[in-house]
Design a protein around this motif. Structure first.
Motif, short mmCIF file in Angstrom:
data_model
loop_
_atom_site.label_atom_id
_atom_site.label_comp_id
_atom_site.label_asym_id
_atom_site.label_seq_id
_atom_site.Cartn_x
_atom_site.Cartn_y
_atom_site.Cartn_z
N GLU A 182 0.98 -1.31 0.38
CA GLU A 182 -0.10 -0.02 -0.27
C GLU A 182 0.25 0.91 -0.31
OE1 GLU A 182 -4.04 2.11 1.99
OE2 GLU A 182 -3.27 0.05 2.92
N THR A 207 -5.70 -4.21 5.79
CA THR A 207 -4.21 -3.53 5.41
C THR A 207 -3.26 -4.19 6.91
OG1 THR A 207 -4.44 -1.85 4.02
CG2 THR A 207 -2.82 -1.79 4.90
N LEU A 216 1.13 2.71 -3.44
CA LEU A 216 -0.14 3.43 -3.70
C LEU A 216 -0.01 5.15 -2.24
CD1 LEU A 216 -3.00 1.02 -3.02
CD2 LEU A 216 -1.49 1.26 -5.01
N CYS A 249 -8.79 0.80 -5.92
CA CYS A 249 -9.49 -0.77 -6.31
C CYS A 249 -10.34 -0.22 -7.74
CB CYS A 249 -10.59 -1.10 -5.23
SG CYS A 249 -8.72 -1.53 -4.03
N LYS A 302 -5.83 6.70 -3.14
CA LYS A 302 -5.91 5.54 -1.49
C LYS A 302 -6.37 4.16 -2.54
CE LYS A 302 -8.19 9.89 0.65
NZ LYS A 302 -9.59 9.98 1.44
N LYS A 303 -6.75 3.43 -1.81
CA LYS A 303 -6.47 2.04 -1.77
C LYS A 303 -7.93 2.07 -2.40
CE LYS A 303 -7.28 -1.87 1.17
NZ LYS A 303 -6.92 -2.21 2.42
N GLU A 304 -8.96 2.59 -1.86
CA GLU A 304 -10.35 2.79 -2.31
C GLU A 304 -10.41 3.12 -4.24
OE1 GLU A 304 -10.83 2.72 2.15
OE2 GLU A 304 -10.00 4.18 0.06
#
Length: 263
Positions: A75, A112, A78, A89, A84-86
């Motif tokens: 992460e 995470t 990113l 995705c 951001k992770k969201e």
């Protein structure tokens, strides 16, 4: 795969093992594919996703297991790319759908972790999230599931199915010919804190009409749905039906309705 094997594979592939980590499980929907078709498509998908990751300048490890493509990501990469992770995705999902428009995709994303040794647990989490994904919610984060996420990790779901049948069986049976109207009403009522006024606004329904339905639901279930412990068990049971696609309610739309009511 052991930690040593994972580290060795990462080294040869140039993957930077730098915490924190998370896993993504990708599943493409196709009616009754053969094992060969599934493996061939997943190979093609991995190649496409690998190119996508390179364009995003993100290192990732790919694998296949039980017909799913599994992706291990760091992460921190990113965050380095200010993503951001969201958002990442969702971008990944959009890319899959664009490249393979004839297929439907679902993503399950683990929590995470700061330790790569927790990769096996992250794997179980992303599969649990994937089981909760449906046509309304194609991207599910394990962290959003609460206690349902833990229950989705059970290998044998029969006890949960029997429990749900015990709780809601009579209502579901009588509601089949009504487009599940009473069952949906029960869900909206419980998700609005058993408030008649909030539920009526959310459903655009009259107070008197809603009270009539709630009384009918109570008579069928022969239980007091306003008792917190009973209501909670019913609510979790309904959540499972939604995740399994047996109750057609868009949870994303429900969340938007709740925000509007809150405003």
């Amino acid at each position: 795969m052991t930690l040593e094997e994972l580290t060795e594979r990462a080294y040869y592939l140039g993957f930077q093992l730098k915490d924190p980590y998370f896993l993504i499980a990708v599943h493409s929907l196709l009616q009754k594919p053969s094992v060969k078709e599934e493996l061939e498509f997943n190979d093609e998908l991995i190649n496409e996703l690998s190119a996508f990751m390179k364009d995003q300048r993100i290192n990732a490890l790919f694998g296949q297991k039980s017909g799913k493509v599994i992706i291990l990501l760091s992460e921190c990469l990113l965050l380095k790319n200010k993503m951001k992770k969201e958002i990442f995705c969702q971008t990944l999902m959009d890319h899959c759908q664009k490249k393979f428009p004839s297929r439907l995709f679902k993503l399950g994303i683990s929590s995470t972790s700061l330790s790569i040794e927790e990769a096996p647990q992250l794997y179980e989490e992303c599969l649990s999230a994937l089981r909760a994904a449906n046509l309304h919610q194609k991207i599910i984060f394990f962290d959003s599931l609460g206690i349902e996420g833990v229950m989705f990790q059970m290998k044998n779901m029969n006890p949960i199915q029997k429990f749900i049948h015990k709780m809601l069986g009579k209502l579901l049976e009588q509601d089949k010919s009504r487009n599940m109207e009473l069952t949906k009403t029960l869900y909206y009522y419980l998700s609005n804190g058993c408030s008649v006024h909030k539920t009526a606004r959310a459903m655009n329904f009259s107070i008197s009409g809603l009270r009539y339905r709630l009384q009918k639901i109570t008579d069928i279930l022969q239980t007091d749905i306003n008792v917190p412990s009973v209501g909670y068990q019913l609510y979790v049971s309904l959540q499972f039906l939604i995740y399994w696609g047996e109750l057609d309610i868009d949870l994303n739309a429900q969340s938007e309705e709740e925000k509007t009511i809150g405003d």
